[in-house]
Design a protein around this motif. Structure first.
Motif, PDB file in Angstrom:
ATOM      1  N   VAL A   1       3.472  -1.040   4.028  1.00 38.77           N
ATOM      2  CA  VAL A   1       3.121   0.332   3.663  1.00 38.77           C
ATOM      3  C   VAL A   1       4.372   1.069   3.205  1.00 38.77           C
ATOM      4  CG1 VAL A   1       2.288   2.561   4.518  1.00 38.77           C
ATOM      5  CG2 VAL A   1       1.173   0.466   5.244  1.00 38.77           C
TER       6      VAL A   1
ATOM      7  N   ILE B   1       0.860  -1.182   0.000  1.00 37.27           N
ATOM      8  CA  ILE B   1       0.000   0.000   0.000  1.00 37.27           C
ATOM      9  C   ILE B   1       0.894   1.228   0.000  1.00 37.27           C
ATOM     10  CG2 ILE B   1      -1.747   1.298   1.272  1.00 37.27           C
ATOM     11  CD1 ILE B   1      -2.563  -1.456   2.511  1.00 37.27           C
TER      12      ILE B   1
ATOM     13  N   TYR C   1      -5.375   5.674   7.894  1.00 39.63           N
ATOM     14  CA  TYR C   1      -6.236   4.717   7.187  1.00 39.63           C
ATOM     15  C   TYR C   1      -5.386   3.623   6.539  1.00 39.63           C
ATOM     16  CZ  TYR C   1      -9.680   2.859   3.926  1.00 39.63           C
ATOM     17  OH  TYR C   1     -10.496   2.027   3.223  1.00 39.63           O
ATOM     18  N   ALA C   2      -4.317   4.030   5.865  1.00 38.30           N
ATOM     19  CA  ALA C   2      -3.435   3.057   5.205  1.00 38.30           C
ATOM     20  C   ALA C   2      -2.803   2.116   6.217  1.00 38.30           C
ATOM     21  CB  ALA C   2      -2.351   3.782   4.403  1.00 38.30           C
TER      22      ALA C   2
ATOM     23  N   VAL D   1      -3.302   2.709  -3.679  1.00 37.94           N
ATOM     24  CA  VAL D   1      -2.784   4.028  -3.328  1.00 37.94           C
ATOM     25  C   VAL D   1      -3.819   4.698  -2.435  1.00 37.94           C
ATOM     26  CG1 VAL D   1      -2.127   6.304  -4.211  1.00 37.94           C
ATOM     27  CG2 VAL D   1      -1.458   4.243  -5.464  1.00 37.94           C
ATOM     28  N   VAL D   2      -3.343   5.285  -1.333  1.00 32.20           N
ATOM     29  CA  VAL D   2      -4.215   6.013  -0.417  1.00 32.20           C
ATOM     30  C   VAL D   2      -3.705   7.444  -0.373  1.00 32.20           C
ATOM     31  CG1 VAL D   2      -5.097   6.180   1.941  1.00 32.20           C
ATOM     32  CG2 VAL D   2      -4.623   3.926   0.948  1.00 32.20           C
ATOM     33  N   ILE D   3      -4.626   8.384  -0.514  1.00 33.14           N
ATOM     34  CA  ILE D   3      -4.246   9.794  -0.577  1.00 33.14           C
ATOM     35  C   ILE D   3      -5.299  10.617   0.149  1.00 33.14           C
ATOM     36  CG2 ILE D   3      -5.385  10.342  -2.768  1.00 33.14           C
ATOM     37  CD1 ILE D   3      -1.821  11.230  -2.293  1.00 33.14           C
TER      38      ILE D   3
ATOM     39  N   VAL E   1       1.014   5.315   0.428  1.00 31.03           N
ATOM     40  CA  VAL E   1       0.252   6.457   0.931  1.00 31.03           C
ATOM     41  C   VAL E   1       1.099   7.712   0.777  1.00 31.03           C
ATOM     42  CG1 VAL E   1       0.960   6.047   3.341  1.00 31.03           C
ATOM     43  CG2 VAL E   1      -1.084   7.416   2.866  1.00 31.03           C
TER      44      VAL E   1
ATOM     45  N   SER F   1      -3.916  14.310   4.716  1.00 34.02           N
ATOM     46  CA  SER F   1      -2.880  13.318   4.393  1.00 34.02           C
ATOM     47  C   SER F   1      -2.521  12.489   5.622  1.00 34.02           C
ATOM     48  CB  SER F   1      -1.637  13.971   3.786  1.00 34.02           C
ATOM     49  OG  SER F   1      -0.807  14.541   4.768  1.00 34.02           O
TER      50      SER F   1
ATOM     51  N   ALA G   1      -5.116   9.965   5.885  1.00 35.08           N
ATOM     52  CA  ALA G   1      -4.864   8.927   4.879  1.00 35.08           C
ATOM     53  C   ALA G   1      -3.801   7.955   5.378  1.00 35.08           C
ATOM     54  CB  ALA G   1      -4.434   9.567   3.555  1.00 35.08           C
ATOM     55  N   ALA G   2      -2.768   8.481   6.030  1.00 32.37           N
ATOM     56  CA  ALA G   2      -1.710   7.611   6.567  1.00 32.37           C
ATOM     57  C   ALA G   2      -2.274   6.677   7.640  1.00 32.37           C
ATOM     58  CB  ALA G   2      -0.576   8.457   7.133  1.00 32.37           C
TER      59      ALA G   2
ATOM     60  N   VAL H   1       5.300   4.919   2.601  1.00 24.79           N
ATOM     61  CA  VAL H   1       4.878   6.296   2.799  1.00 24.79           C
ATOM     62  C   VAL H   1       5.757   7.171   1.914  1.00 24.79           C
ATOM     63  CG1 VAL H   1       4.634   8.170   4.475  1.00 24.79           C
ATOM     64  CG2 VAL H   1       4.201   5.804   5.174  1.00 24.79           C
TER      65      VAL H   1
END
Length: 138
Positions: free
Chosen positions: A30, A2, A18-19, A106-108, A4, A12, A15-16, A32
């Motif tokens: 993850v 994942i 959540y990721a 991708v998490v944003i 992020v 953001s 988002a972090a 980052v």
């Protein structure tokens, strides 16, 4: 895997988080990514070199703070983490890194800038790329 993107904004950082939770539940790693903007051209003006140096130091401090928080959160959640600092256009760098690491998602964070509603935000551009599932966290 994942990916992020973080930039020290509230969205953001959400988002972090959540990721991190997603990675813990899925047993995933993850990555980052913090993308620093390219230094301005102000260095060519009188006093510009000092301003550019101050901007670089501020970006370095932000990156260090984000790295520390990300590593601390990963330890608390028991997830493997890689922290990458890149410089340039956020969309281009996140896209490049996501491809390089073969990101599964991708998490944003959602943009809070009013103009992005009209011209599109980083999140919208990543969704339009259609290369990975993209989660946009408000």
């Amino acid at each position: 895997m994942i990916l992020v993107g973080v930039d020290d904004t509230t969205t953001s950082l959400r988002a972090a988080a959540y990721a991190g939770g997603l990675a813990r539940r899925q047993g995933a790693r993850v990555t980052v990514v913090f993308v620093a903007p390219i230094a301005s051209l102000g260095a060519a003006t009188p006093g510009g070199a000092e301003l550019a140096a101050a901007q670089r130091e501020s970006v370095r401090q932000t990156a260090d703070s984000l790295r520390h928080r990300a590593e601390e959160g990963a330890r608390d959640l028991g997830i493997p983490l890689t922290f990458i600092v890149a410089e340039g256009d956020a969309y281009a760098e996140i896209r490049r890194i996501a491809d390089e690491i073969r990101a599964d998602a991708v998490v944003i964070g959602a943009s809070t800038k009013a103009g992005h509603r009209l011209i599109g935000s980083l999140a919208v551009r990543l969704v339009r790329a259609g290369r990975w599932p993209v989660t946009v966290v408000p």
